[in-house]
Design a protein around this motif. Structure first.
Motif, PDB file in Angstrom:
ATOM      1  N   ARG A 296      23.479   3.491  15.226  1.00  0.00           N
ATOM      2  CA  ARG A 296      24.107   2.214  14.892  1.00  0.00           C
ATOM      3  C   ARG A 296      23.382   1.480  13.761  1.00  0.00           C
ATOM      4  O   ARG A 296      23.834   0.429  13.334  1.00  0.00           O
ATOM      5  CB  ARG A 296      24.154   1.313  16.131  1.00  0.00           C
ATOM      6  CG  ARG A 296      24.977   1.893  17.265  1.00  0.00           C
ATOM      7  CD  ARG A 296      24.890   1.033  18.502  1.00  0.00           C
ATOM      8  NE  ARG A 296      25.725   1.561  19.566  1.00  0.00           N
ATOM      9  CZ  ARG A 296      26.983   1.208  19.779  1.00  0.00           C
ATOM     10  NH1 ARG A 296      27.544   0.320  18.973  1.00  0.00           N
ATOM     11  NH2 ARG A 296      27.681   1.725  20.759  1.00  0.00           N
ATOM     12  N   GLU A 336      17.002   3.765  21.044  1.00  0.00           N
ATOM     13  CA  GLU A 336      18.302   3.212  21.448  1.00  0.00           C
ATOM     14  C   GLU A 336      18.209   1.709  21.646  1.00  0.00           C
ATOM     15  O   GLU A 336      19.111   0.958  21.242  1.00  0.00           O
ATOM     16  CB  GLU A 336      18.767   3.879  22.734  1.00  0.00           C
ATOM     17  CG  GLU A 336      20.146   3.427  23.176  1.00  0.00           C
ATOM     18  CD  GLU A 336      20.637   4.160  24.411  1.00  0.00           C
ATOM     19  OE1 GLU A 336      21.789   3.925  24.815  1.00  0.00           O
ATOM     20  OE2 GLU A 336      19.863   4.972  24.965  1.00  0.00           O
ATOM     21  N   ARG A 340      20.388  -1.118  19.494  1.00  0.00           N
ATOM     22  CA  ARG A 340      21.262  -2.110  20.118  1.00  0.00           C
ATOM     23  C   ARG A 340      20.762  -3.534  19.849  1.00  0.00           C
ATOM     24  O   ARG A 340      21.561  -4.456  19.730  1.00  0.00           O
ATOM     25  CB  ARG A 340      21.360  -1.852  21.615  1.00  0.00           C
ATOM     26  CG  ARG A 340      22.028  -0.521  21.953  1.00  0.00           C
ATOM     27  CD  ARG A 340      22.288  -0.374  23.444  1.00  0.00           C
ATOM     28  NE  ARG A 340      22.897   0.896  23.759  1.00  0.00           N
ATOM     29  CZ  ARG A 340      24.203   1.154  23.661  1.00  0.00           C
ATOM     30  NH1 ARG A 340      25.033   0.200  23.255  1.00  0.00           N
ATOM     31  NH2 ARG A 340      24.684   2.346  23.966  1.00  0.00           N
ATOM     32  N   VAL A 343      21.884  -4.925  16.417  1.00  0.00           N
ATOM     33  CA  VAL A 343      23.303  -5.277  16.265  1.00  0.00           C
ATOM     34  C   VAL A 343      23.530  -6.646  16.878  1.00  0.00           C
ATOM     35  O   VAL A 343      23.351  -6.846  18.077  1.00  0.00           O
ATOM     36  CB  VAL A 343      24.202  -4.216  16.945  1.00  0.00           C
ATOM     37  CG1 VAL A 343      25.660  -4.624  16.815  1.00  0.00           C
ATOM     38  CG2 VAL A 343      23.963  -2.850  16.335  1.00  0.00           C
ATOM     39  N   ARG A 344      23.911  -7.620  16.066  1.00  0.00           N
ATOM     40  CA  ARG A 344      24.120  -8.987  16.537  1.00  0.00           C
ATOM     41  C   ARG A 344      25.440  -9.535  16.006  1.00  0.00           C
ATOM     42  O   ARG A 344      26.012  -8.979  15.072  1.00  0.00           O
ATOM     43  CB  ARG A 344      22.970  -9.890  16.077  1.00  0.00           C
ATOM     44  CG  ARG A 344      21.639  -9.599  16.747  1.00  0.00           C
ATOM     45  CD  ARG A 344      20.558 -10.577  16.309  1.00  0.00           C
ATOM     46  NE  ARG A 344      20.067 -10.274  14.985  1.00  0.00           N
ATOM     47  CZ  ARG A 344      19.078  -9.438  14.718  1.00  0.00           C
ATOM     48  NH1 ARG A 344      18.491  -8.783  15.695  1.00  0.00           N
ATOM     49  NH2 ARG A 344      18.666  -9.237  13.479  1.00  0.00           N
ATOM     50  N   THR A 348      29.167  -3.799  15.339  1.00  0.00           N
ATOM     51  CA  THR A 348      28.952  -2.479  15.935  1.00  0.00           C
ATOM     52  C   THR A 348      27.804  -1.749  15.257  1.00  0.00           C
ATOM     53  O   THR A 348      27.091  -0.974  15.900  1.00  0.00           O
ATOM     54  CB  THR A 348      30.234  -1.626  15.842  1.00  0.00           C
ATOM     55  OG1 THR A 348      31.318  -2.370  16.404  1.00  0.00           O
ATOM     56  CG2 THR A 348      30.077  -0.309  16.585  1.00  0.00           C
ATOM     57  N   SER A 350      24.495  -2.060  12.125  1.00  0.00           N
ATOM     58  CA  SER A 350      23.579  -3.014  11.513  1.00  0.00           C
ATOM     59  C   SER A 350      22.929  -2.389  10.287  1.00  0.00           C
ATOM     60  O   SER A 350      22.753  -1.170  10.213  1.00  0.00           O
ATOM     61  CB  SER A 350      22.498  -3.427  12.520  1.00  0.00           C
ATOM     62  OG  SER A 350      21.478  -4.163  11.891  1.00  0.00           O
TER      63      SER A 350
END
Length: 933
Positions: A296, A336, A340, A343-344, A348, A350
């Motif tokens: 991500r 992981e 996560r 991502v803010r 989905t 970053s």
């Protein structure tokens, strides 16, 4: 010598016998011939042996009537018996004493002879444990004894249980089996508990040992920190990775792009690009999911050769041992989690880079960036801009003219379904920096047409061009396979594959992950050597331009970044906190007293003084005051006092901050930061709860005193009453001014006019003034008759108002009248102290309101003193801790620092410092690179 002792003891015994005989004769009153016995004793001489022997003979023959002797008295027989017992005991003592002395001498001689005959036993001293070893040995013996005792207890319990079973008649085989089963389970559990205890004990000992070693290493590093830092020589790839890390956070206004080489790994989602990177790194370092988007955010992986296979994040000191599955699992979870966390805002993917380093034997040195996979369709749980965000991110990294594009294509799907090839062709149409990788060729061999695979690997199927084409196998579809197992499977596949062994398909160097990593590393370093000098020159020019701009705009200031400015602001804030603790006690008393009366005055007037003063009599006034003061002290007063103390503390601290702004050395760039820190600390701070209970006790005790003790206190109370009433009178006149409008003089000089409502109010006020003039001691409310009279009088003047309108006007008018009377009473009571001390409550002049304000004044003084002690001893220190905690939090929050410390000066200094660091690191890297050549 022994005989001398025997004779001495015999003489002593004889005297004891005579003495005992006399005592026996004197103590028995039943003897009838005691006198004759005494004469007989004297006739035989005093203490002679003959007399004693004759006396003894008579005593022995007294019971024989045939010989003509009389029966001696009973006391005489008892005495002789005692004598015989003593003599026998003394003789036995002599024998024992003599035998002990003689036996001891002979035994000592025998022991010396036996000792000389023994062999030399000094070797036992080395064999037997000494000191701590002996203590440990004895402790082990004690533990063995306890274990034996425990075993005996268990055996007893077992026997008891068996006895119980037999007593209950449980003799069937099934019951015995159950009992044996339970017994075996208990034994198993005991064994497991013992094993666990042993295991944890060993672990504890191991950790304590490691802790001691680490502590020693820390002390060594702490003392030789600077020397050690100079001795450590960084590897070439580490230096290059640091340059890229600096560039990742660089935001320039000169359109200066980052053109340093790195390997960009791109591909469609689930094409195997992450597996290719793991195969090159020789470790499964990334989280995996079945069909789910796992990558991500961009992940920068710096590969370097090292003795141990480890991984480490850029912002962490922990190293993950990649040879241990537990560390690998933790590393994947951390990756992981960071993805996560990056991502803010409902996104989905970053753009925040996750940087890590992987070192290990045989790893090729390079820097790779793994990007999120390109998608063609979005799912419902994705943000609406996910597809475009991934495309823009991929283009951004590939648009670097010196980036090496590692294009990953899934060999198990149709080539026409690929999305990545079009993007790669747009960014590198000539293929001068693209390396094409076909993954999952083991599945492609079974599913795809061999001719298509040949065309792909020879560069004839896609219009996209590349420097080289490679085929790899990155797994067998199993999650738990290790990298070694996957690479062995890959080698076995290419050795036995029919497709890749036919003549003219591909060259042997185009297969396996090992050959791919060698080719990518070679191309990477070639690109670095070709472009690094140009990049260094560009940053050198940028640095010169920024330094020139700084000198033109801020010639007298040094370029200070946000961190340095924050530290300076932190020091100034903490200095103000120290100044807060140096405020004098008198100043605190004045500030607290003023703030207390400001918070309490309205309640005192509206809820205590005015209702009690309007009660009608002095006795009812005092009674109502006592009741209301006690209720107030038990309920609202302590909390209001704490509130006043907290506000006084805030005001003093803020006034110190404002005073600092007026100094010559003040730098306005810190104002926003200081205000934010102080506001946050004040928001978090709260007064201690126990202070309310303490104040309640103090205030209740103070209010119990109802007598003014001296003239000075009386004068202070009168002055306090006058000041308070005057302040209230000013407020009331302001209210009346707004209600009735300006006076005639103001209307003439300021050209002001009365409104219609103000004219009505003035008419009502004229009627109300007549009522007060006729009755100066009027009650605070108007009667019905008075309201009717006022209304009718106004109607005659064509002013129509209702009763509520009259009451609204009456309230401020009556209050002004009452306050003027209270002010007059205070003046009358100024000289009535001695009359008050003589007559008390029966004083001709009513001074109860003076006493009330004296009590209020005393409560304020005592409360202010208590609050001052709490502020100095507790609350100022607690506020200091809150401010330090806020400063520590802000120092770790880069976004907040960027928001609070801003402006052209800060931005220009930050950019200049960043460019300077990058340029210096580039020059250092170039020097090392030239030395390696």
């Amino acid at each position: 010598m022994l005989r001398i002792y025997q004779n001495s003891y015999r003489r002593t015994a004889r005297k004891a016998v005579v003495y005992s005989t006399k005592v026996a004769c004197c103590n028995h009153s039943t003897l009838c011939n005691i006198t004759g016995h005494q004469r007989s004793s004297r006739g035989h001489g005093n203490g002679s042996s003959n007399g004693n022997g004759r006396h003894h003979e008579e005593f022995l023959l007294a019971g024989n009537p045939a010989r003509g002797w009389q029966m001696p008295p009973p006391s005489r027989g008892y005495g002789m018996l005692v004598v015989r017992i003593l003599r026998g005991a003394l003789k036995l003592r002599y024998l024992v004493l003599g035998g002990a002395i003689g036996g001891g001498v002979s035994l000592s001689k025998k022991y010396e002879d036996w000792k000389e005959g023994l062999p030399d036993m000094k070797w036992l001293q080395d064999a037997l444990p000494q000191g701590e070893r002996w203590s440990q040995f004895s402790q082990n013996l004690i533990e063995v004894g306890s274990l034996v005792k425990t075993a005996i207890d268990i055996a007893k319990e077992d026997l008891k249980a068996k006895t119980t079973v037999a007593a209950l008649g449980i003799t069937t085989d099934e019951s015995r089996k159950k009992y044996e089963k339970l017994q075996s389970q208990v034994e198993t559990l005991q064994t497991e508990i013992m094993n666990v205890q042993i295991k944890y004990q060993k672990e504890l000992e191991k950790m304590e040992k490691e802790n001691r070693e680490l502590r020693q290493q820390f002390l060594i590093l702490k003392t030789n920190k600077r020397t050690t830092a100079k001795k450590i020589k960084k590897s070439l790839i580490d230096m290059y990775s640091e340059v890229l890390d600096e560039l990742s956070g660089y935001d320039t206004g000169y359109t200066m792009a980052d053109h340093l080489p790195r390997v960009v790994v791109v591909g469609d989602q689930s094409s195997g690009k992450t597996s290719v990177l793991e195969s090159i790194a020789k470790a499964r370092i990334f989280p995996r999911g079945s069909g789910e988007m796992m990558t991500r955010a961009p992940v920068k992986v710096t590969l370097a050769e090292g003795p141990y296979h480890v991984a480490q994040f850029r912002d962490s000191e922990r190293e993950y041992d990649l040879t241990k599955e537990s560390d690998l699992a933790e590393l994947r979870r951390e990756v992981e989690f960071r993805m996560r966390a990056s991502v803010r805002g409902g996104k989905t993917v970053s753009n925040e880079v996750i940087a890590m380093t992987v070192k290990g034997p045989g790893l090729q040195r390079m820097v790779l960036v793994d990007l999120p996979g390109i998608i063609s369709t979005m799912t419902v749980d994705m943000a609406s801009d996910t597809k475009d965000s991934i495309h823009q991110m991929t283009k951004h990294y590939m648009s670097n003219p010196n980036a090496i594009i590692l294009c990953i294509q899934d060999g198990s799907v149709d080539a026409e379904r690929s999305n990545v090839t079009d993007l790669v062709m747009q960014c590198d149409p000539l293929g001068r920096r693209t390396i094409f990788v076909l993954t999952k060729v083991d599945l492609a061999e079974e599913l795809a047409d061999p001719d298509r695979i040949r065309k792909i690997l020879s560069g004839k199927l896609f219009p996209m061009k590349a420097l080289g084409y490679y085929a790899v196998v990155t797994g067998r579809g199993r999650k738990d396979d290790s990298i070694d197992a996957i690479r062995q499977y890959e080698e076995d596949f290419f050795k036995n594959s029919k497709l890749f062994h036919r003549r003219g398909v591909i060259m042997p160097h185009q297969v396996t992950s090992r050959n791919l990593s060698l080719a990518v590393s070679d191309r990477f370093w070639k690109m670095v050597r070709e472009t690094i000098e140009q990049q260094a020159d560009a940053f050198k020019a940028t640095r010169f331009n920024l330094e020139t701009e700084w000198k033109n705009n801020f010639p007298r200031l040094r370029e200070s970044g946000r961190d340095e400015l924050f530290d300076k602001a932190k020091g100034e804030i903490l200095d103000e906190v120290v100044t807060l603790s140096q405020i004098s006690a008198k100043k605190w008393d004045d500030a607290l007293t003023s703030k207390l009366w400001e918070k309490l005055s309205n309640y005192v007037f509206e809820n205590i003084y005015l209702p009690a003063a309007q009660s009608g009599s002095q006795n009812s006034f005092n009674t109502m005051v006592d009741i209301k003061l006690r209720q107030w002290a038990e309920q609202a007063l302590p909390a209001k006092s704490v509130e006043a103390g907290w506000e006084a503390l805030q005001n003093e601290f803020l006034s110190l901050m404002d005073r600092a702004k007026k100094s010559q050395d003040h730098d306005g760039i810190f104002d926003h930061l200081k205000a934010a820190v102080v506001d946050e600390a004040i928001r978090r701070h709260s007064w201690e709860d126990k202070a309310i209970d303490m104040l309640r006790v103090i205030q209740l005790n103070t209010l119990e005193d109802r007598f003014v003790h001296d003239k000075s206190e009386w004068d202070q109370a009168v002055k306090f009453l006058e000041t308070s009433v005057n302040a209230k009178l000013v407020q009331t006149e302001e209210t009346l001014g707004q209600m009735f409008g300006p006076g005639q003089w103001r209307r003439l000089t300021h050209w002001q006019y009365l409104t219609q409502d103000q004219q009505k109010r003035r008419s009502v006020k004229g009627e109300l003034d007549k009522i007060l003039k006729n009755d100066s001691k009027h009650l605070p409310t108007l009667s019905y008759d008075e309201l009717t009279t006022v209304r009718k009088n106004l109607q005659r003047d064509n002013v129509d108002v209702d009763t509520d309108y009259i009451r609204q006007t009456w309230f401020p008018v009556y209050r002004k009248h009452f306050l003027q009377q209270a002010l007059q009473r205070a003046r009358d009571c100024r000289k009535a102290y001695y009359l008050y001390t003589q007559q008390g409550a029966e004083c001709e002049i009513s001074c109860s309101d003076v006493v009330l304000f004296w009590r209020i004044q005393q409560v304020i003084k005592i409360t202010g003193n208590a609050l001052r002690q709490q502020v100095i001893n507790r609350e100022a220190r607690r506020l200091d801790k809150e401010i330090k905690a806020v400063l520590d939090e802000f120092s770790d929050d880069e976004e907040k620092k960027a928001h609070l410390l801003t402006g052209k000066r800060v931005l220009l200094a930050e950019e200049l410092i960043k460019v300077r660091q990058i340029q210096e690191k580039l020059e250092e890297f170039i020097n090392s690179l030239n030395q390696e050549k």
